[in-house]
Design a protein around this motif. Structure first.
Motif, PDB file in Angstrom:
ATOM      1  N   PHE A   3       0.702  -1.372  -0.240  1.00  0.00           N
ATOM      2  CA  PHE A   3       0.137  -0.037  -0.082  1.00  0.00           C
ATOM      3  C   PHE A   3       0.938   1.113  -0.109  1.00  0.00           C
ATOM      4  O   PHE A   3       0.493   2.316  -0.522  1.00  0.00           O
ATOM      5  CB  PHE A   3      -0.955  -0.031   1.021  1.00  0.00           C
ATOM      6  CG  PHE A   3      -1.917  -1.241   0.931  1.00  0.00           C
ATOM      7  CD1 PHE A   3      -2.937  -1.162   0.028  1.00  0.00           C
ATOM      8  CD2 PHE A   3      -1.796  -2.459   1.619  1.00  0.00           C
ATOM      9  CE1 PHE A   3      -3.753  -2.110  -0.411  1.00  0.00           C
ATOM     10  CE2 PHE A   3      -2.758  -3.452   1.256  1.00  0.00           C
ATOM     11  CZ  PHE A   3      -3.569  -3.368   0.336  1.00  0.00           C
ATOM     12  N   ILE A   6       1.679   1.698  -3.658  1.00  0.00           N
ATOM     13  CA  ILE A   6       0.508   2.178  -4.620  1.00  0.00           C
ATOM     14  C   ILE A   6       0.395   3.688  -4.042  1.00  0.00           C
ATOM     15  O   ILE A   6      -0.017   4.341  -5.041  1.00  0.00           O
ATOM     16  CB  ILE A   6      -0.901   1.402  -4.054  1.00  0.00           C
ATOM     17  CG1 ILE A   6      -0.558  -0.097  -4.489  1.00  0.00           C
ATOM     18  CG2 ILE A   6      -1.936   1.952  -4.646  1.00  0.00           C
ATOM     19  CD1 ILE A   6      -1.725  -0.838  -3.858  1.00  0.00           C
ATOM     20  N   ILE A   9       2.817   5.637  -6.064  1.00  0.00           N
ATOM     21  CA  ILE A   9       2.485   5.783  -7.370  1.00  0.00           C
ATOM     22  C   ILE A   9       1.210   6.702  -7.569  1.00  0.00           C
ATOM     23  O   ILE A   9       1.511   7.501  -8.559  1.00  0.00           O
ATOM     24  CB  ILE A   9       2.048   4.464  -7.916  1.00  0.00           C
ATOM     25  CG1 ILE A   9       2.951   3.185  -7.944  1.00  0.00           C
ATOM     26  CG2 ILE A   9       1.436   4.635  -9.366  1.00  0.00           C
ATOM     27  CD1 ILE A   9       2.843   2.000  -8.505  1.00  0.00           C
ATOM     28  N   ILE A  24      -7.971   5.722  -8.180  1.00  0.00           N
ATOM     29  CA  ILE A  24      -7.277   4.794  -7.282  1.00  0.00           C
ATOM     30  C   ILE A  24      -7.860   4.824  -5.672  1.00  0.00           C
ATOM     31  O   ILE A  24      -7.969   6.016  -5.058  1.00  0.00           O
ATOM     32  CB  ILE A  24      -5.842   5.190  -7.188  1.00  0.00           C
ATOM     33  CG1 ILE A  24      -5.351   5.093  -8.661  1.00  0.00           C
ATOM     34  CG2 ILE A  24      -5.011   4.301  -6.309  1.00  0.00           C
ATOM     35  CD1 ILE A  24      -3.918   5.514  -8.694  1.00  0.00           C
ATOM     36  N   GLY A  25      -8.151   3.702  -5.096  1.00  0.00           N
ATOM     37  CA  GLY A  25      -8.398   3.592  -3.736  1.00  0.00           C
ATOM     38  C   GLY A  25      -9.557   2.646  -3.521  1.00  0.00           C
ATOM     39  O   GLY A  25      -9.882   2.506  -2.342  1.00  0.00           O
ATOM     40  N   ASP A  26     -10.483   2.783  -4.516  1.00  0.00           N
ATOM     41  CA  ASP A  26     -11.662   1.658  -4.511  1.00  0.00           C
ATOM     42  C   ASP A  26     -11.325   0.404  -4.938  1.00  0.00           C
ATOM     43  O   ASP A  26     -10.436   0.134  -5.626  1.00  0.00           O
ATOM     44  CB  ASP A  26     -12.934   2.517  -4.629  1.00  0.00           C
ATOM     45  CG  ASP A  26     -14.211   2.037  -3.795  1.00  0.00           C
ATOM     46  OD1 ASP A  26     -14.427   0.866  -3.619  1.00  0.00           O
ATOM     47  OD2 ASP A  26     -14.700   2.947  -3.437  1.00  0.00           O
ATOM     48  N   ASP A  27     -12.437  -0.476  -5.186  1.00  0.00           N
ATOM     49  CA  ASP A  27     -12.237  -1.644  -5.692  1.00  0.00           C
ATOM     50  C   ASP A  27     -12.024  -1.594  -7.353  1.00  0.00           C
ATOM     51  O   ASP A  27     -11.489  -2.412  -8.024  1.00  0.00           O
ATOM     52  CB  ASP A  27     -13.341  -2.653  -5.316  1.00  0.00           C
ATOM     53  CG  ASP A  27     -13.223  -3.006  -3.980  1.00  0.00           C
ATOM     54  OD1 ASP A  27     -12.508  -3.491  -3.598  1.00  0.00           O
ATOM     55  OD2 ASP A  27     -14.535  -2.871  -3.229  1.00  0.00           O
ATOM     56  N   LEU A  85      -2.732   0.257 -14.572  1.00  0.00           N
ATOM     57  CA  LEU A  85      -1.207  -0.040 -14.397  1.00  0.00           C
ATOM     58  C   LEU A  85      -1.146  -1.402 -13.551  1.00  0.00           C
ATOM     59  O   LEU A  85      -1.433  -1.325 -12.295  1.00  0.00           O
ATOM     60  CB  LEU A  85      -0.208   1.026 -13.943  1.00  0.00           C
ATOM     61  CG  LEU A  85       1.050   0.557 -13.328  1.00  0.00           C
ATOM     62  CD1 LEU A  85       1.970   0.144 -14.451  1.00  0.00           C
ATOM     63  CD2 LEU A  85       1.746   1.752 -12.696  1.00  0.00           C
ATOM     64  N   GLY A 117      -6.176   3.239 -11.770  1.00  0.00           N
ATOM     65  CA  GLY A 117      -6.187   2.147 -11.128  1.00  0.00           C
ATOM     66  C   GLY A 117      -5.148   1.186 -11.568  1.00  0.00           C
ATOM     67  O   GLY A 117      -4.223   1.677 -12.446  1.00  0.00           O
ATOM     68  N   GLY A 118      -4.898  -0.184 -10.694  1.00  0.00           N
ATOM     69  CA  GLY A 118      -3.928  -0.982 -11.316  1.00  0.00           C
ATOM     70  C   GLY A 118      -4.058  -1.922 -10.220  1.00  0.00           C
ATOM     71  O   GLY A 118      -4.633  -2.458  -9.433  1.00  0.00           O
ATOM     72  N   ASP A 119      -2.846  -2.874 -10.360  1.00  0.00           N
ATOM     73  CA  ASP A 119      -2.676  -3.790  -9.391  1.00  0.00           C
ATOM     74  C   ASP A 119      -1.197  -3.913  -9.172  1.00  0.00           C
ATOM     75  O   ASP A 119      -0.356  -3.725 -10.024  1.00  0.00           O
ATOM     76  CB  ASP A 119      -2.970  -5.024 -10.223  1.00  0.00           C
ATOM     77  CG  ASP A 119      -3.338  -6.216  -9.225  1.00  0.00           C
ATOM     78  OD1 ASP A 119      -3.449  -6.017  -7.771  1.00  0.00           O
ATOM     79  OD2 ASP A 119      -3.279  -7.326  -9.531  1.00  0.00           O
ATOM     80  N   THR A 120      -0.737  -4.426  -7.898  1.00  0.00           N
ATOM     81  CA  THR A 120       0.526  -4.170  -7.536  1.00  0.00           C
ATOM     82  C   THR A 120       0.967  -5.839  -7.153  1.00  0.00           C
ATOM     83  O   THR A 120       0.474  -6.126  -5.987  1.00  0.00           O
ATOM     84  CB  THR A 120       1.026  -3.283  -6.563  1.00  0.00           C
ATOM     85  OG1 THR A 120       0.678  -2.004  -7.201  1.00  0.00           O
ATOM     86  CG2 THR A 120       2.598  -3.204  -6.319  1.00  0.00           C
TER      87      THR A 120
HETATM   88  P1  ADP Z   1      -8.115  -5.086  -4.602  1.00  0.00           P
HETATM   89  O1  ADP Z   1      -7.556  -6.049  -3.624  1.00  0.00           O
HETATM   90  O2  ADP Z   1      -9.593  -4.645  -4.409  1.00  0.00           O
HETATM   91  O3  ADP Z   1      -7.862  -5.493  -6.053  1.00  0.00           O
HETATM   92  P2  ADP Z   1      -5.918  -3.504  -4.509  1.00  0.00           P
HETATM   93  O4  ADP Z   1      -5.333  -3.605  -3.144  1.00  0.00           O
HETATM   94  O5  ADP Z   1      -5.288  -4.258  -5.617  1.00  0.00           O
HETATM   95  O6  ADP Z   1      -7.160  -3.481  -4.521  1.00  0.00           O
HETATM   96  O7  ADP Z   1      -5.701  -1.897  -5.009  1.00  0.00           O
HETATM   97  C1  ADP Z   1      -6.126  -1.182  -4.079  1.00  0.00           C
HETATM   98  C2  ADP Z   1      -6.296   0.189  -4.926  1.00  0.00           C
HETATM   99  O8  ADP Z   1      -5.075   0.604  -5.650  1.00  0.00           O
HETATM  100  C3  ADP Z   1      -7.120  -0.062  -6.276  1.00  0.00           C
HETATM  101  O9  ADP Z   1      -7.887   1.147  -6.452  1.00  0.00           O
HETATM  102  C4  ADP Z   1      -6.287  -0.409  -7.312  1.00  0.00           C
HETATM  103  O10 ADP Z   1      -6.843   0.243  -8.571  1.00  0.00           O
HETATM  104  C5  ADP Z   1      -5.217   0.720  -6.873  1.00  0.00           C
HETATM  105  N1  ADP Z   1      -3.797   0.203  -7.477  1.00  0.00           N
HETATM  106  C6  ADP Z   1      -3.270  -1.014  -7.095  1.00  0.00           C
HETATM  107  N2  ADP Z   1      -1.849  -1.227  -7.616  1.00  0.00           N
HETATM  108  C7  ADP Z   1      -1.908   0.074  -8.591  1.00  0.00           C
HETATM  109  C8  ADP Z   1      -0.779   0.284  -9.541  1.00  0.00           C
HETATM  110  N3  ADP Z   1       0.297  -0.141  -9.652  1.00  0.00           N
HETATM  111  N4  ADP Z   1      -1.223   1.600 -10.091  1.00  0.00           N
HETATM  112  C9  ADP Z   1      -2.046   2.357  -9.914  1.00  0.00           C
HETATM  113  N5  ADP Z   1      -3.384   1.747  -9.169  1.00  0.00           N
HETATM  114  C10 ADP Z   1      -2.910   0.724  -8.248  1.00  0.00           C
END
Ligand code: ADP
Ligand code: MG
Length: 322
Positions: A3, A6, A9, A24-27, A85, A117-120
């Motif tokens: 977190f 994130i 970023i 960024i921050g919700d589902d 991303l 939004g995205g995923d890490t």
């Molecule tokens: P979830 O578990 O619901 O998929 P995450 O913990 O993966 O949520 O992500 C939390 C928030 O951060 C989400 O809004 C997601 O889109 C954003 N997020 C996660 N990784 C990234 C990233 N690499 N770049 C931009 N936004 C991100």
């Protein structure tokens, strides 16, 4: 840690857009698509050691991961709006992530693109960006519209990125010694998506593709989709001064025909649109070169200065090629 990354970023890429209802921050993000436009969506992955050499600066990886996607939107004649991303990192390296995000943000800001939004995740270094934009349905530049008799054009210069890659693989000092300066490696690391050109070509180009895998391969996609063939005049290929300074004419032309990663646009237009094409690019202050023409048949052939067909060079980059 995840977190914190994130948040780093998010903080670096923040950009206000009225059409972002939830970022960024919700589902998931919530986005307002303008009425009477198509949402144009594309995604591209960069894998460490495959799409960029190991040791590429993190800021360049950030820039390039967005650039290759904006280039796809440019090739559609679309205007970019949002990006997602998905980042896979070997370690929670905050230094890498901040530099990466700064490189990403520099290009995003230049085009008003909001990261929404995205995923890490943890794993071998890989970056997947999804870019979203708009185009009026009838104005999109698709691959399928090329007609026999059309001229074939490319923007900018070709072969620089492939030459930059070759130099970076042979020796880092080599590029400077060869007189190329940093120009060729800049073309490899920080490609410039031709977004303004794509929008300006609405209503003018009959087909368009971005040159990511090499001119012969990508023009081949236009030909296959349009049911036509193309002839490229080898002497017409636009080569940069940096490329010609670093390589002989034959190698330079080889890079220009089959080298990937240039992210220029290759497009076709009816011959009577030639003056409009010239006027568009004069206004954009961007080089445009007529490199050939569309003919009946299939495939792409390369002609020498006398109009004789040359043996076909190796085609462009292809994953899973044997
Ligand atoms: P979830 O578990 O619901 O998929 P995450 O913990 O993966 O949520 O992500 C939390 C928030 O951060 C989400 O809004 C997601 O889109 C954003 N997020 C996660 N990784 C990234 C990233 N690499 N770049 C931009 N936004 C991100
Ligand atoms: Mg998630």
């Amino acid at each position: 840690m995840e977190f914190d990354l994130i948040e780093a970023i998010r903080a670096r890429t923040q950009l206000a857009r009225a059409d972002v209802a939830l970022s960024i921050g919700d589902d998931a993000a919530m986005l307002d698509v303008p009425a009477r436009q198509c949402l144009v969506a594309c995604t591209d992955t960069l894998v460490d050691g495959v799409h960029f050499p190991r040791g590429t600066p993190p800021a360049a990886i950030g820039w390039k991961s967005l650039a290759v996607n904006l280039s796809d939107l440019a090739a559609m004649g679309a205007e970019p709006a949002w990006a997602l991303l998905a980042l896979t990192l070997p370690a929670g390296d905050a230094g890498f992530v901040t530099a990466f995000a700064d490189g990403f943000a520099a290009l995003a800001r230049a085009h008003g693109v909001a990261l929404v939004g995205g995923d890490t995740t943890q794993g071998p270094l890989a970056v997947t960006v999804t870019a979203l934009g708009f185009v009026p349905r009838d104005a999109a530049l698709i691959r399928a519209g090329a007609q026999v008799g059309d001229a074939v054009y490319v923007t900018g210069t070709l072969g620089d990125a492939a030459a930059g890659l070759q130099l970076s693989l042979t020796s880092l000092a080599g590029e400077r010694a060869a007189g190329g300066g940093g120009e060729l490696s800049d073309r490899l690391n920080r490609p410039v998506p031709r977004l303004a050109a794509g929008v300006a070509l609405r209503g003018i180009a009959s087909a368009c593709v971005d040159v990511s895998d090499g001119l012969t391969a990508d023009l081949g996609h236009i030909c296959a989709a349009s049911g036509v063939a193309a002839e490229i005049e080898i002497e017409a290929l636009p080569l940069s001064g940096a490329l010609r300074a670093a390589f002989d004419a034959s190698s330079s032309r080889g890079f220009a025909l089959t080298g990937g990663d240039d992210y220029e646009l290759c497009f076709t237009a009816a011959p009577e649109r030639a003056e409009e094409v010239a006027a568009v690019f004069a206004k954009l202050d961007l080089r445009v070169t007529r490199v050939g023409r569309i003919v009946a048949g299939d495939g792409v052939c390369v002609l020498d200065g006398n109009g004789a067909a040359l043996p076909m060079p190796r085609t462009g980059w292809e994953h899973f090629a044997s």
